[in-house]
Design an enzyme around this catalytic site. Sequence first.
Site, mmCIF file in Angstrom:
data_model
loop_
_atom_site.group_PDB
_atom_site.id
_atom_site.type_symbol
_atom_site.label_atom_id
_atom_site.label_comp_id
_atom_site.label_asym_id
_atom_site.label_seq_id
_atom_site.Cartn_x
_atom_site.Cartn_y
_atom_site.Cartn_z
ATOM 1 N N GLU A 94 -40.666 -0.498 94.674
ATOM 2 C CA GLU A 94 -41.426 0.459 94.175
ATOM 3 C C GLU A 94 -42.918 0.163 94.365
ATOM 4 O OE1 GLU A 94 -38.167 2.287 91.084
ATOM 5 O OE2 GLU A 94 -40.174 1.650 90.227
ATOM 6 N N CYS A 107 -50.738 0.480 94.088
ATOM 7 C CA CYS A 107 -50.269 -0.872 93.320
ATOM 8 C C CYS A 107 -48.922 -1.081 93.991
ATOM 9 C CB CYS A 107 -49.727 -0.313 91.767
ATOM 10 S SG CYS A 107 -48.967 -1.471 90.853
ATOM 11 N N CYS A 114 -38.134 -10.080 89.841
ATOM 12 C CA CYS A 114 -39.058 -10.970 89.394
ATOM 13 C C CYS A 114 -38.334 -11.897 88.584
ATOM 14 C CB CYS A 114 -40.223 -10.119 88.549
ATOM 15 S SG CYS A 114 -41.475 -11.337 88.001
ATOM 16 N N CYS A 118 -40.620 -11.627 81.630
ATOM 17 C CA CYS A 118 -41.344 -11.609 80.405
ATOM 18 C C CYS A 118 -40.357 -10.338 79.498
ATOM 19 C CB CYS A 118 -42.627 -10.819 80.712
ATOM 20 S SG CYS A 118 -43.708 -11.798 81.756
HETATM 21 N N1 SAH Z 1 -46.225 -10.803 87.667
HETATM 22 C C1 SAH Z 1 -47.513 -10.166 87.701
HETATM 23 C C2 SAH Z 1 -47.862 -8.804 88.406
HETATM 24 C C3 SAH Z 1 -46.990 -7.800 87.613
HETATM 25 S S1 SAH Z 1 -48.538 -6.698 86.875
HETATM 26 C C4 SAH Z 1 -48.376 -10.286 86.211
HETATM 27 O O1 SAH Z 1 -47.342 -10.377 85.326
HETATM 28 O O2 SAH Z 1 -49.423 -10.117 86.181
HETATM 29 C C5 SAH Z 1 -47.754 -5.858 85.765
HETATM 30 C C6 SAH Z 1 -48.983 -5.869 84.527
HETATM 31 O O3 SAH Z 1 -48.067 -5.013 83.593
HETATM 32 C C7 SAH Z 1 -48.651 -7.243 83.969
HETATM 33 O O4 SAH Z 1 -49.985 -7.341 83.246
HETATM 34 C C8 SAH Z 1 -47.866 -7.154 82.894
HETATM 35 O O5 SAH Z 1 -47.678 -7.774 81.806
HETATM 36 C C9 SAH Z 1 -47.860 -5.519 82.411
HETATM 37 N N2 SAH Z 1 -46.589 -4.959 81.886
HETATM 38 C C10 SAH Z 1 -45.256 -5.344 82.141
HETATM 39 N N3 SAH Z 1 -44.420 -4.653 81.405
HETATM 40 C C11 SAH Z 1 -45.382 -3.658 80.710
HETATM 41 C C12 SAH Z 1 -44.942 -2.778 79.802
HETATM 42 N N4 SAH Z 1 -43.754 -2.517 79.206
HETATM 43 N N5 SAH Z 1 -46.038 -2.092 79.251
HETATM 44 C C13 SAH Z 1 -47.288 -2.274 79.603
HETATM 45 N N6 SAH Z 1 -47.555 -3.259 80.663
HETATM 46 C C14 SAH Z 1 -46.738 -3.948 80.786
#
Ligand code: SAH
Length: 360
Positions: A94, A107, A114, A118
């Site tokens: 996406e 984006c 991934c 997280c």
């Molecule tokens: N792996 C990289 C790139 C992905 S960026 C990184 O983690 O930075 C995606 C961003 O959205 C990151 O800051 C991530 O922590 C945030 N994110 C992920 N899940 C989310 C959620 N459910 N709500 C809000 N932000 C989220």
Amino acid sequence: MSHPRTDLAALEIAELEAALESRGVQRFHARQLYRWINKRGVTDIDRMTDLSRADRETIKREFLISTPKVVADDRSIDGTRKFVLELADGRRIESVFIPDTPAMTFCLSTQVGCAMACGFCLTGKMGLVRNLTAGEIAGQARVLAAATDLLDRPFNIVLMGMGEPLHNYENTMKALRMLHEEHGLAVSPRRVTLSTVGIVPGLERLAREPLMPNLAISLHATTDEERTRLVPPNRKYPLAEILEVCRSFPVKRRSRITFEYVLLADVNDTPEDARRLARLLHGIKSKVNLIPLNPAPGIPYERPSDERVNRFAQILADRHLTVSVRKSRGRDIRAACGQLIVEGGTKKSAAQTMARLMGR
Ligand code: SAH
């Protein structure tokens, strides 16, 4: 076919020159080809009319040009568009177009799925399926620019889609070089932001890159204990090490490192967290981007109230930090941060099965 045909859309100019030359096409045609593919978005070799018929026939016979295929283009009421793109092997990713923030922003994803896992991110639930090639990363910009009529206008890129860019380092950096190329979309690195969980060796390498994007660190917690729970790679690369690299990171004049902080109700959103965050960032040229959680099925956290978000932001601002609260765009089409997970598709992955089980 005796050998797999080389994908011209995955090559930098120097590689393109060598590939053409090896098939008897003069190297100076590389720039023309690059321009057709990466600047004009043309992949039909017969339309490349400034190449001789003979060269076009050779190129058609010897090479292919692969472009991610748009299989869905959902529009949010706020103008955000979520594209589902199908790759040559049938995998799907996406990419999101976010208009007027104030610039136009794409984006982009760097991996299918991934590996970072997280706890609040839906993509993390997929696990890693595979890395994207440089051609597939740059290809997303090519496809989105064509779809949004931005091939000739400036746009920003955030590597904040699916995947961890520093976990696919080579291909990500090659994609940035391809995008920067003057015969292509000529995207200035100042218009690119790489967002990472903070893989320390990757950050150290990035610090030495000639083509340096803006840096965003997904911090999300202020103690190692909490951060390891939310962002598992923290076990290997703890807060102090990440912040140490940030302290010596070659930040451009008038530029800063962005620290992203997802706010989870009653988990990391207390006034004490805010004060600790301010202390951690002391001495770093930083700005903080607060992201109130975008909830999703299967994610065991909640979004804090606006009041709580504002209180957190105020504590940081009182300590002279630059703070912004990210407005979630495209939540109605599941295009917002952490909501990217490919639904449906030709191949059933564990994540897709899971998404279906969750009733999505
Ligand atoms: N792996 C990289 C790139 C992905 S960026 C990184 O983690 O930075 C995606 C961003 O959205 C990151 O800051 C991530 O922590 C945030 N994110 C992920 N899940 C989310 C959620 N459910 N709500 C809000 N932000 C989220």
